[in-house]
Design a protein around this motif. Structure first.
Motif, PDB file in Angstrom:
ATOM      1  N   LEU A 289       0.814  -1.220   0.000  1.00  0.00           N
ATOM      2  CA  LEU A 289       0.000   0.000   0.000  1.00  0.00           C
ATOM      3  C   LEU A 289       0.849   1.271   0.000  1.00  0.00           C
ATOM      4  O   LEU A 289       0.424   2.298  -0.533  1.00  0.00           O
ATOM      5  CB  LEU A 289      -0.945  -0.004   1.202  1.00  0.00           C
ATOM      6  CG  LEU A 289      -2.035  -1.079   1.160  1.00  0.00           C
ATOM      7  CD1 LEU A 289      -2.866  -1.034   2.442  1.00  0.00           C
ATOM      8  CD2 LEU A 289      -2.930  -0.920  -0.065  1.00  0.00           C
ATOM      9  N   ASP A 290       2.025   1.218   0.566  1.00  0.00           N
ATOM     10  CA  ASP A 290       2.881   2.411   0.550  1.00  0.00           C
ATOM     11  C   ASP A 290       3.215   2.814  -0.879  1.00  0.00           C
ATOM     12  O   ASP A 290       3.136   3.998  -1.244  1.00  0.00           O
ATOM     13  CB  ASP A 290       4.163   2.168   1.343  1.00  0.00           C
ATOM     14  CG  ASP A 290       3.917   2.100   2.849  1.00  0.00           C
ATOM     15  OD1 ASP A 290       2.831   2.537   3.290  1.00  0.00           O
ATOM     16  OD2 ASP A 290       4.799   1.595   3.568  1.00  0.00           O
ATOM     17  N   THR A 291       3.588   1.838  -1.680  1.00  0.00           N
ATOM     18  CA  THR A 291       3.909   2.125  -3.082  1.00  0.00           C
ATOM     19  C   THR A 291       2.658   2.528  -3.854  1.00  0.00           C
ATOM     20  O   THR A 291       2.663   3.492  -4.630  1.00  0.00           O
ATOM     21  CB  THR A 291       4.543   0.885  -3.744  1.00  0.00           C
ATOM     22  OG1 THR A 291       5.733   0.538  -3.050  1.00  0.00           O
ATOM     23  CG2 THR A 291       4.876   1.159  -5.209  1.00  0.00           C
ATOM     24  N   TYR A 292       1.574   1.803  -3.642  1.00  0.00           N
ATOM     25  CA  TYR A 292       0.348   2.039  -4.407  1.00  0.00           C
ATOM     26  C   TYR A 292      -0.245   3.415  -4.112  1.00  0.00           C
ATOM     27  O   TYR A 292      -0.767   4.087  -5.001  1.00  0.00           O
ATOM     28  CB  TYR A 292      -0.661   0.941  -4.069  1.00  0.00           C
ATOM     29  CG  TYR A 292      -1.909   0.968  -4.919  1.00  0.00           C
ATOM     30  CD1 TYR A 292      -1.931   0.403  -6.199  1.00  0.00           C
ATOM     31  CD2 TYR A 292      -3.094   1.536  -4.439  1.00  0.00           C
ATOM     32  CE1 TYR A 292      -3.075   0.418  -6.969  1.00  0.00           C
ATOM     33  CE2 TYR A 292      -4.245   1.557  -5.206  1.00  0.00           C
ATOM     34  CZ  TYR A 292      -4.227   0.995  -6.477  1.00  0.00           C
ATOM     35  OH  TYR A 292      -5.373   1.012  -7.238  1.00  0.00           O
ATOM     36  N   ARG A 293      -0.170   3.849  -2.866  1.00  0.00           N
ATOM     37  CA  ARG A 293      -0.847   5.084  -2.460  1.00  0.00           C
ATOM     38  C   ARG A 293       0.026   6.330  -2.552  1.00  0.00           C
ATOM     39  O   ARG A 293      -0.486   7.449  -2.586  1.00  0.00           O
ATOM     40  CB  ARG A 293      -1.342   4.951  -1.016  1.00  0.00           C
ATOM     41  CG  ARG A 293      -2.354   3.843  -0.797  1.00  0.00           C
ATOM     42  CD  ARG A 293      -2.729   3.726   0.667  1.00  0.00           C
ATOM     43  NE  ARG A 293      -3.400   4.947   1.143  1.00  0.00           N
ATOM     44  CZ  ARG A 293      -3.630   5.214   2.410  1.00  0.00           C
ATOM     45  NH1 ARG A 293      -3.222   4.371   3.358  1.00  0.00           N
ATOM     46  NH2 ARG A 293      -4.247   6.325   2.771  1.00  0.00           N
ATOM     47  N   THR A 561       6.606  -8.251  -6.371  1.00  0.00           N
ATOM     48  CA  THR A 561       6.135  -7.993  -5.008  1.00  0.00           C
ATOM     49  C   THR A 561       5.537  -6.607  -4.846  1.00  0.00           C
ATOM     50  O   THR A 561       4.841  -6.343  -3.874  1.00  0.00           O
ATOM     51  CB  THR A 561       7.292  -8.145  -4.019  1.00  0.00           C
ATOM     52  OG1 THR A 561       8.362  -7.262  -4.409  1.00  0.00           O
ATOM     53  CG2 THR A 561       7.814  -9.576  -4.009  1.00  0.00           C
ATOM     54  N   GLU A 562       5.810  -5.712  -5.790  1.00  0.00           N
ATOM     55  CA  GLU A 562       5.272  -4.346  -5.787  1.00  0.00           C
ATOM     56  C   GLU A 562       4.961  -3.968  -7.230  1.00  0.00           C
ATOM     57  O   GLU A 562       5.544  -4.516  -8.166  1.00  0.00           O
ATOM     58  CB  GLU A 562       6.291  -3.341  -5.221  1.00  0.00           C
ATOM     59  CG  GLU A 562       6.734  -3.615  -3.804  1.00  0.00           C
ATOM     60  CD  GLU A 562       5.698  -3.183  -2.770  1.00  0.00           C
ATOM     61  OE1 GLU A 562       4.709  -2.506  -3.162  1.00  0.00           O
ATOM     62  OE2 GLU A 562       5.871  -3.496  -1.578  1.00  0.00           O
ATOM     63  N   ILE A 563       4.073  -3.005  -7.416  1.00  0.00           N
ATOM     64  CA  ILE A 563       3.736  -2.633  -8.789  1.00  0.00           C
ATOM     65  C   ILE A 563       4.895  -1.918  -9.481  1.00  0.00           C
ATOM     66  O   ILE A 563       4.895  -1.792 -10.718  1.00  0.00           O
ATOM     67  CB  ILE A 563       2.459  -1.780  -8.860  1.00  0.00           C
ATOM     68  CG1 ILE A 563       2.612  -0.474  -8.091  1.00  0.00           C
ATOM     69  CG2 ILE A 563       1.259  -2.574  -8.348  1.00  0.00           C
ATOM     70  CD1 ILE A 563       1.438   0.492  -8.309  1.00  0.00           C
ATOM     71  N   ASP A 564       5.885  -1.477  -8.715  1.00  0.00           N
ATOM     72  CA  ASP A 564       7.084  -0.906  -9.338  1.00  0.00           C
ATOM     73  C   ASP A 564       8.239  -1.900  -9.336  1.00  0.00           C
ATOM     74  O   ASP A 564       9.384  -1.527  -9.598  1.00  0.00           O
ATOM     75  CB  ASP A 564       7.502   0.390  -8.635  1.00  0.00           C
ATOM     76  CG  ASP A 564       7.902   0.179  -7.177  1.00  0.00           C
ATOM     77  OD1 ASP A 564       7.705  -0.939  -6.649  1.00  0.00           O
ATOM     78  OD2 ASP A 564       8.409   1.136  -6.564  1.00  0.00           O
ATOM     79  N   ASN A 565       7.939  -3.174  -9.049  1.00  0.00           N
ATOM     80  CA  ASN A 565       8.993  -4.187  -8.989  1.00  0.00           C
ATOM     81  C   ASN A 565       8.489  -5.521  -9.527  1.00  0.00           C
ATOM     82  O   ASN A 565       8.581  -6.556  -8.873  1.00  0.00           O
ATOM     83  CB  ASN A 565       9.489  -4.340  -7.544  1.00  0.00           C
ATOM     84  CG  ASN A 565      10.701  -5.251  -7.446  1.00  0.00           C
ATOM     85  OD1 ASN A 565      11.524  -5.301  -8.359  1.00  0.00           O
ATOM     86  ND2 ASN A 565      10.798  -5.984  -6.347  1.00  0.00           N
ATOM     87  N   VAL A 566       7.923  -5.496 -10.732  1.00  0.00           N
ATOM     88  CA  VAL A 566       7.489  -6.715 -11.405  1.00  0.00           C
ATOM     89  C   VAL A 566       8.667  -7.251 -12.218  1.00  0.00           C
ATOM     90  O   VAL A 566       9.271  -6.530 -13.011  1.00  0.00           O
ATOM     91  CB  VAL A 566       6.280  -6.448 -12.317  1.00  0.00           C
ATOM     92  CG1 VAL A 566       5.968  -7.666 -13.183  1.00  0.00           C
ATOM     93  CG2 VAL A 566       5.064  -6.071 -11.476  1.00  0.00           C
ATOM     94  N   VAL A 567       8.986  -8.515 -11.991  1.00  0.00           N
ATOM     95  CA  VAL A 567      10.136  -9.131 -12.654  1.00  0.00           C
ATOM     96  C   VAL A 567       9.710  -9.647 -14.022  1.00  0.00           C
ATOM     97  O   VAL A 567       8.723 -10.386 -14.152  1.00  0.00           O
ATOM     98  CB  VAL A 567      10.717 -10.278 -11.805  1.00  0.00           C
ATOM     99  CG1 VAL A 567      11.904 -10.925 -12.517  1.00  0.00           C
ATOM    100  CG2 VAL A 567      11.124  -9.768 -10.432  1.00  0.00           C
TER     101      VAL A 567
END
Length: 587
Positions: A289-293, A561-567
């Protein structure tokens, strides 16, 4: 006043509530209901091969057309417990289905009678209402309330448990004067929608997140109208996919850790405001949520008041049915001078043209990306896709195209293996004029493969694409973090089908043994012709047609694991020919 058995009254109510089909299996404790079903007529019954299958048939049936409520029926004891997974699936995705079970006589419920289980207590956590009807005179009211509950507020399933003596008891009931109860839906006010539009107007890079609530409310037309009025790009969730066509200029792609697009995630990270309508902020959509928000404000519109703030506190929340809210969004937006969003929308399209994954691989064994590329070529915008969980589903969401609401039927939150096959048949029963293409990995397909016989027996044609790598692919990929490959291989040497090598189960023989047709594909250049052949076989024989594709054993599908860290495990598209079926040609 007319007199009839309580079971007959129940059947008469079903018809007056709009039920035309039921899915289930008869048994001793539910036979009075089946006798009433037979005597009354007007409801077609599809005989499932497994009671869990009946519950998934009912869910597929509900989800294919607005207003449908699928009904699944079983006897006492294990029939009800078998349907618990179906009730959980329906509850998790806000889908109304009615489960009717037989039960031991009232006087024997506390005596550990044969197949007498307290199904009501078991079902309560996964239903909106679960009731064992102890008095025959309560049956009409129980069924009337069941439909009211299923349709009001956040939709969901109900279980009604009918002791055999209750079913057989005669009651006074006049079906001709029966009326369904009014449906309650929370409705946004003009003041609430005006405030949300004020917040939208202040944003520079706004997005609309369109959830499954828009599909449930049959409000996709209003969503598209609102997006076009405001010029705001739309991110559908997995459950909302199809609410805006994939080729619409304002379709910005899906966001998330798995079932997402590179351009969708990139656009979300660029946004500064998100208007969520009919969505849950599911964790596979948001990631952390930190990354998403971070850096953006949120307005959340949902039919269920307790959903607002459940995952995170939005900057503003509105409890409303999606259609009611969107009607006001459109009405008030038409009254206003709206900011020009064309530059922001064009930047979203630029990301869509440039941030693409490769699908055109010529490898043998076949890479899964190529399967979806050829499916895009073979199956047009009218196609309805049905799937549940696994690498097959994740890759499908990354590569397939969906153009209409209810044309992507996916078990989103529960994700039980085996769901796909019966749900596809249920959808085909509900809407036989729309072509259905189901998609399974080999394990999902094996879970409820016996339901193929339902399609054969009742002449319910559809195409089932089975991507076979003889692996629990998603679990194997998850085990990479544990540095193991343990208990996830389905491979073995089949002594009856040595031509399969290590791929184990001969799905073609099983499908044909269940009365269906089947094709196996091992060469990527044969995929398109196999799909075309499947369409002609389906039309000729009027049975399910299985297209099994032999995949490479190991493929890792993009996720993170995060929307800015898709492998990204495969090489990306760098030329137009790398992604020839993309909606926008690669720049």
């Amino acid at each position: 006043m007319p007199r009839m058995t309580a079971a007959r009254a129940a059947v008469e109510i079903l018809k007056r509530e709009g039920v035309t089909h039921a899915f289930g299996l008869p048994g001793a404790a539910i036979n009075p209901f089946y006798a009433a079903l037979r005597a009354s007529g007007g409801i077609d019954h599809v005989l499932a091969r497994h009671v869990e299958g009946a519950s998934h048939l009912a869910e597929g049936y509900t989800r294919a057309k607005p207003g449908n409520i699928g009904v699944c029926v079983g006897t006492s004891g294990p029939a009800g417990t078998d349907m618990i997974t179906g009730l959980y699936s329906a509850a998790a995705d806000s889908i109304p289905i009615l489960c009717i079970t037989g039960q031991a006589p009232v006087a024997r419920l506390h005596k550990e009678d044969f197949q007498a289980v307290d199904i009501t207590s078991i079902a309560k956590p996964v239903t909106k209402m679960a009731m064992t009807v102890l008095e025959a005179a309560q049956v009409p009211g129980a069924f009337q309330q069941a439909f009211h509950v299923m349709r009001s507020g956040r939709p969901g399933p109900v279980l009604l448990d009918l002791p055999i003596d209750v079913q057989l008891t005669e009651i006074e009931f006049d079906p001709d004067t029966y009326e369904p109860l009014p449906v309650y839906q929370p409705t946004a006010t003009r003041a609430q929608i005006s405030k949300a539009l004020d917040m939208l107007a202040e944003a520079e890079r706004p997005l609309i997140v369109a959830g499954g609530g828009i599909i449930n409310a049959d409000a996709a037309d209003l969503l598209v109208e609102f997006a076009e009025l405001t010029g705001v790009p739309v991110v559908p969730t997995l459950m909302g996919w199809g609410a805006i066509a994939d080729d619409h200029p304002l379709m910005a792609g899906m966001v998330g850790l798995q079932t997402s697009h590179r351009y969708g995630n990139a656009t979300m990270l660029e946004s500064d405001f998100v208007l969520g309508i009919g969505n849950r902020w599911a964790n596979r959509h948001t990631g952390g949520l930190d990354t998403y928000r971070q850096g953006r404000k949120f307005v959340h519109v949902d039919i269920e008041p307790t959903q607002i703030g459940r995952v995170f506190a939005p900057d503003y929340g509105i409890a409303s049915d999606a259609r009611a809210a969107l009607e006001l969004f459109v009405e008030i937006a038409r009254e206003r001078a709206l900011p020009d969003r064309s530059q922001w929308a064009e930047s979203c399209r630029t990301r869509r043209r440039t941030l693409q994954r490769r699908t055109d691989f010529d490898n043998t064994p076949i890479k899964p990306q190529r399967v979806y590329q050829e499916m895009n070529r073979a199956f047009g915008p009218e196609t309805r896709y049905v799937t549940t969980i696994g690498l097959s589903q994740i890759a499908a969401a990354q590569f397939l195209h969906v153009y209409r609401p209810r044309h992507w039927i996916n078990c989103g939150q529960a994700g039980p293996l085996g769901w796909t096959l019966p749900a596809a048949i249920g959808a085909s029963v509900a809407d036989p004029d729309t072509p259905v293409v189901a998609l399974s990995g080999d394990y999902d397909f094996q879970f409820m493969i016996e339901e193929l016989a339902v399609g054969a027996q009742f002449a319910i044609p559809y195409i089932h694409v089975v991507v076979n790598n003889a692996y629990l692919g998603l679990i194997r990929q998850a085990q990479r973090g544990f540095d193991m490959d343990f208990c996830v291989q389905l491979s073995f040497e089949n002594i009856n089908s040595p031509e399969l090598g290590a791929y184990g189960v001969d799905h073609l023989k099983v499908a044909e043994g269940l009365g269906c047709k089947a094709i196996r594909v091992t060469d990527p250049d044969d995929l398109l012709s196999a799909f075309e052949k499947a369409k002609s076989m389906m039309a000729e024989f009027r049975v399910p047609v299985v297209v099994e594709v032999i995949l490479e054993r190991v493929t890792n599908i993009s996720m993170g694991t995060e929307i800015d860290n898709v492998v990204e495990f495969e090489e990306l598209a760098t030329r137009p020919e790398h992604a020839p079926t993309a909606v926008l040609s690669l720049d």
